[in-house]
Design an enzyme around this catalytic site. Sequence first.
Site, short mmCIF file in Angstrom:
data_model
loop_
_atom_site.label_atom_id
_atom_site.label_comp_id
_atom_site.label_asym_id
_atom_site.label_seq_id
_atom_site.Cartn_x
_atom_site.Cartn_y
_atom_site.Cartn_z
N HIS A 1 -1.18 -2.99 -7.35
CA HIS A 1 -1.88 -2.57 -6.13
C HIS A 1 -3.38 -2.76 -6.33
CE1 HIS A 1 -3.08 0.70 -3.06
NE2 HIS A 1 -2.86 -0.42 -2.44
N ASN B 1 -3.72 6.02 -2.63
CA ASN B 1 -3.36 6.17 -1.21
C ASN B 1 -2.71 7.51 -0.88
OD1 ASN B 1 -4.52 3.83 -0.47
ND2 ASN B 1 -2.63 2.63 -0.38
N GLU C 1 -3.93 -0.53 -9.71
CA GLU C 1 -2.82 0.39 -10.01
C GLU C 1 -1.62 -0.46 -10.44
OE1 GLU C 1 -3.66 4.27 -7.19
OE2 GLU C 1 -2.48 2.66 -6.30
N SER D 1 0.83 -1.21 0.00
CA SER D 1 0.00 0.00 0.00
C SER D 1 0.86 1.25 0.00
CB SER D 1 -0.85 0.06 1.28
OG SER D 1 -1.69 -1.03 1.38
C1 LIG Z 1 -3.76 5.44 7.01
C2 LIG Z 1 -4.76 5.10 5.89
C3 LIG Z 1 -4.72 3.74 5.38
C4 LIG Z 1 -5.25 3.54 3.98
C5 LIG Z 1 -5.27 2.09 3.66
C6 LIG Z 1 -5.17 1.81 2.22
C7 LIG Z 1 -5.38 0.37 1.93
C8 LIG Z 1 -5.14 -0.04 0.50
O1 LIG Z 1 -3.83 0.10 0.08
C9 LIG Z 1 -6.08 0.52 -0.53
C10 LIG Z 1 -7.49 0.07 -0.35
O2 LIG Z 1 -7.89 -1.05 -0.59
S1 LIG Z 1 -8.48 1.28 0.24
C11 LIG Z 1 -10.05 0.52 0.40
C12 LIG Z 1 -10.82 0.60 -0.85
N1 LIG Z 1 -12.12 0.06 -0.61
C13 LIG Z 1 -13.19 0.81 -0.37
O3 LIG Z 1 -13.10 2.04 -0.34
C14 LIG Z 1 -14.44 0.04 -0.09
C15 LIG Z 1 -15.59 0.95 0.20
N2 LIG Z 1 -16.79 0.17 0.43
C16 LIG Z 1 -17.56 -0.35 -0.56
O4 LIG Z 1 -17.31 -0.15 -1.73
C17 LIG Z 1 -18.75 -1.14 -0.12
O5 LIG Z 1 -19.09 -0.78 1.20
C18 LIG Z 1 -18.53 -2.70 -0.20
C19 LIG Z 1 -18.37 -3.11 -1.68
C20 LIG Z 1 -17.32 -3.16 0.60
C21 LIG Z 1 -19.74 -3.40 0.39
O6 LIG Z 1 -20.88 -2.95 -0.25
P1 LIG Z 1 -22.23 -2.62 0.54
O7 LIG Z 1 -23.20 -2.16 -0.47
O8 LIG Z 1 -21.87 -1.71 1.67
O9 LIG Z 1 -22.63 -3.99 1.17
P2 LIG Z 1 -23.11 -5.34 0.50
O10 LIG Z 1 -24.55 -5.20 0.07
O11 LIG Z 1 -22.76 -6.38 1.48
O12 LIG Z 1 -22.22 -5.55 -0.80
C22 LIG Z 1 -22.48 -4.97 -2.09
C23 LIG Z 1 -22.17 -5.95 -3.18
O13 LIG Z 1 -20.80 -6.32 -3.16
C24 LIG Z 1 -20.67 -7.74 -3.00
N3 LIG Z 1 -19.56 -8.05 -2.11
C25 LIG Z 1 -19.17 -7.33 -1.03
N4 LIG Z 1 -18.07 -7.89 -0.49
C26 LIG Z 1 -17.77 -8.97 -1.25
C27 LIG Z 1 -16.73 -9.92 -1.22
N5 LIG Z 1 -15.78 -9.91 -0.29
N6 LIG Z 1 -16.71 -10.88 -2.16
C28 LIG Z 1 -17.64 -10.93 -3.11
N7 LIG Z 1 -18.63 -10.03 -3.21
C29 LIG Z 1 -18.71 -9.08 -2.28
C30 LIG Z 1 -22.00 -8.20 -2.40
O14 LIG Z 1 -22.30 -9.53 -2.73
C31 LIG Z 1 -22.98 -7.22 -3.00
O15 LIG Z 1 -23.40 -7.64 -4.28
P3 LIG Z 1 -24.86 -7.23 -4.83
O16 LIG Z 1 -24.90 -7.82 -6.20
O17 LIG Z 1 -24.91 -5.73 -4.83
O18 LIG Z 1 -25.83 -7.86 -3.89
N1 LIG Z 2 -5.91 -4.30 3.85
C1 LIG Z 2 -6.10 -3.59 2.76
O1 LIG Z 2 -7.16 -2.97 2.57
C2 LIG Z 2 -5.00 -3.51 1.72
C3 LIG Z 2 -5.33 -2.99 0.45
C4 LIG Z 2 -4.32 -2.94 -0.56
C5 LIG Z 2 -3.04 -3.38 -0.26
N2 LIG Z 2 -2.77 -3.89 0.98
C6 LIG Z 2 -1.41 -4.39 1.21
O2 LIG Z 2 -1.45 -5.81 1.00
C7 LIG Z 2 -0.53 -6.47 1.88
C8 LIG Z 2 -1.28 -7.46 2.74
O3 LIG Z 2 -2.27 -6.81 3.47
P1 LIG Z 2 -3.50 -7.62 4.10
O4 LIG Z 2 -4.48 -6.60 4.53
O5 LIG Z 2 -3.91 -8.73 3.20
O6 LIG Z 2 -2.81 -8.24 5.41
P2 LIG Z 2 -3.28 -9.48 6.31
O7 LIG Z 2 -2.69 -9.26 7.65
O8 LIG Z 2 -4.75 -9.70 6.18
O9 LIG Z 2 -2.56 -10.73 5.60
C9 LIG Z 2 -1.17 -10.89 5.52
C10 LIG Z 2 -0.89 -12.39 5.42
O10 LIG Z 2 0.49 -12.56 5.12
C11 LIG Z 2 0.95 -13.68 5.85
N3 LIG Z 2 2.41 -13.59 5.94
C12 LIG Z 2 3.15 -12.73 6.69
N4 LIG Z 2 4.46 -12.95 6.46
C13 LIG Z 2 4.55 -13.95 5.54
C14 LIG Z 2 5.62 -14.63 4.89
N5 LIG Z 2 6.90 -14.30 5.13
N6 LIG Z 2 5.33 -15.61 4.00
C15 LIG Z 2 4.04 -15.95 3.73
N7 LIG Z 2 2.98 -15.35 4.31
C16 LIG Z 2 3.23 -14.36 5.20
C17 LIG Z 2 0.22 -13.59 7.19
O11 LIG Z 2 0.20 -14.84 7.85
C18 LIG Z 2 -1.17 -13.12 6.74
O12 LIG Z 2 -2.03 -14.20 6.50
C19 LIG Z 2 0.18 -5.35 2.67
O13 LIG Z 2 1.35 -5.00 2.00
C20 LIG Z 2 -0.85 -4.22 2.61
O14 LIG Z 2 -0.26 -2.93 2.74
C21 LIG Z 2 -3.71 -3.96 1.97
#
Ligand SMILES: CCCCCCC[C@H](O)CC(=O)SCCNC(=O)CCNC(=O)[C@H](O)C(C)(C)COP(=O)([O-])OP(=O)([O-])OC[C@H]1O[C@@H](n2cnc3c(N)ncnc32)[C@H](O)[C@@H]1OP(=O)([O-])[O-]
Ligand SMILES: NC(=O)c1ccc[n+]([C@@H]2O[C@H](COP(=O)([O-])OP(=O)(O)OC[C@H]3O[C@@H](n4cnc5c(N)ncnc54)[C@H](O)[C@@H]3O)[C@@H](O)[C@H]2O)c1
Length: 310
Positions: A165, A215, A177, A144
């Site tokens: 990504h 991000n 990405e 990330s």
């Molecule tokens: C310090 C800051 C840190 C930042 C971290 C960054 C992390 C990372 O690098 C980037 C990211 O990922 S950032 C994160 C980016 N992510 C976001 O920003 C996510 C934002 N959230 C969303 O987009 C929505 O809330 C969800 C899609 C998660 C759930 O949708 P909802 O409407 O609230 O609830 P719903 O009604 O339950 O589900 C709707 C539909 O989706 C389907 N389905 C769901 N999960 C499923 C699965 N696992 N499998 C299969 N299908 C799945 C479900 O079946 C349904 O289908 P239908 O045909 O419509 O019945």
């Molecule tokens: N959580 C998110 O929304 C998100 C979204 C995009 C990208 N990412 C990135 O994806 C990566 C994984 O995140 P996550 O949320 O799936 O974490 P997670 O904690 O759900 O899963 C990580 C997994 O890696 C395994 N693991 C750790 N060290 C290992 C090794 N040496 N060999 C094999 N397996 C090992 C752990 O047992 C665990 O099951 C991170 O780099 C994170 O920044 C996370």
Amino acid sequence: MASVCKTFSRGFSSSAIRQTTIKHLTVIGGGLMGSGIAQVAASTGHQVSMVDQSDDILNKSKANIGKSLQRVVKKKFADDPKGGEQFLSETMGRIETSTSAVACMEKTDLVIEAIVENLEIKQKLFSELDAAAPKHTIFTSNTSSIPIGDIASSTKRLDRFGGLHFFNPVPVMKLLEVIRIPATSDETFNKLLAFGKDMQKATVNCKDTPGFIVNRLLVPYMIEAVRMLERGDASPRDIDTAMKLGAGYPMGPFELSDYVGLDTMKFILDGWSKNYPENPLFRPSPMLDKLVGEGKLGAKSGEGFYSYKK
Ligand SMILES: CCCCCCC[C@H](O)CC(=O)SCCNC(=O)CCNC(=O)[C@H](O)C(C)(C)COP(=O)([O-])OP(=O)([O-])OC[C@H]1O[C@@H](n2cnc3c(N)ncnc32)[C@H](O)[C@@H]1OP(=O)([O-])[O-]
Ligand SMILES: NC(=O)c1ccc[n+]([C@@H]2O[C@H](COP(=O)([O-])OP(=O)(O)OC[C@H]3O[C@@H](n4cnc5c(N)ncnc54)[C@H](O)[C@@H]3O)[C@@H](O)[C@H]2O)c1
């Protein structure tokens, strides 16, 4: 031909013409992201090895994939239960599991690493894989926030290294990405873009800049919400409601933090505050540190900003 078109129109192109030569991939990490990536890769016709640290974890990962596939089947095969069953069993049949990434290298065209967000651990893994993988194998990380170039520096295949990504939940989020470092060859980058299309994702081209595109914008927004709570300006529920109803976000920042995992958020923030100490947007958050210290990691641990205990 008709069945190919039918399959394609459902959004699963396992029998459609493929864009790349990537047939087998190894996904390392079977957590939130790795299991989603493995699921989508298998459902689009790729052979997948999913690797994690123990069989227990891998069994849970496979169970999660099964549950997620059921949701897909319910939606996409509502009028064709037999087709749904076949899709589910064929997809699961394309995923094998292993506790040794090195052992999977011999047959793999592409590695997607999705382990813990820690540079040293990622580098150690890739340097071991570099010695074991065939020459043609492309290495990628789903990090990330860590520079891809820093991870790649542990290998001797910089021209065959890039970033993929994905977004959480991988089966639902359309974006991928695709990141290149200066040494990534055009051939590698084009293969990664084509692989993204095979995975039926919309791809965007990214440089290896902090947070890539999404991000770099999302992290400051999410952490500003936590600082608002730290100041006592508003409750998590009100902030979430405000951003959902006032800005059209599907989840508010606290719901999304719990969904992403507070440990992952902390890893990102710690890394950026260390690398960019002059940027106040990235300074650590005492509240986030405290929650993670107490094991409150979000939905996956049963509690984060909200409680998920039944
Ligand atoms: C310090 C800051 C840190 C930042 C971290 C960054 C992390 C990372 O690098 C980037 C990211 O990922 S950032 C994160 C980016 N992510 C976001 O920003 C996510 C934002 N959230 C969303 O987009 C929505 O809330 C969800 C899609 C998660 C759930 O949708 P909802 O409407 O609230 O609830 P719903 O009604 O339950 O589900 C709707 C539909 O989706 C389907 N389905 C769901 N999960 C499923 C699965 N696992 N499998 C299969 N299908 C799945 C479900 O079946 C349904 O289908 P239908 O045909 O419509 O019945
Ligand atoms: N959580 C998110 O929304 C998100 C979204 C995009 C990208 N990412 C990135 O994806 C990566 C994984 O995140 P996550 O949320 O799936 O974490 P997670 O904690 O759900 O899963 C990580 C997994 O890696 C395994 N693991 C750790 N060290 C290992 C090794 N040496 N060999 C094999 N397996 C090992 C752990 O047992 C665990 O099951 C991170 O780099 C994170 O920044 C996370």
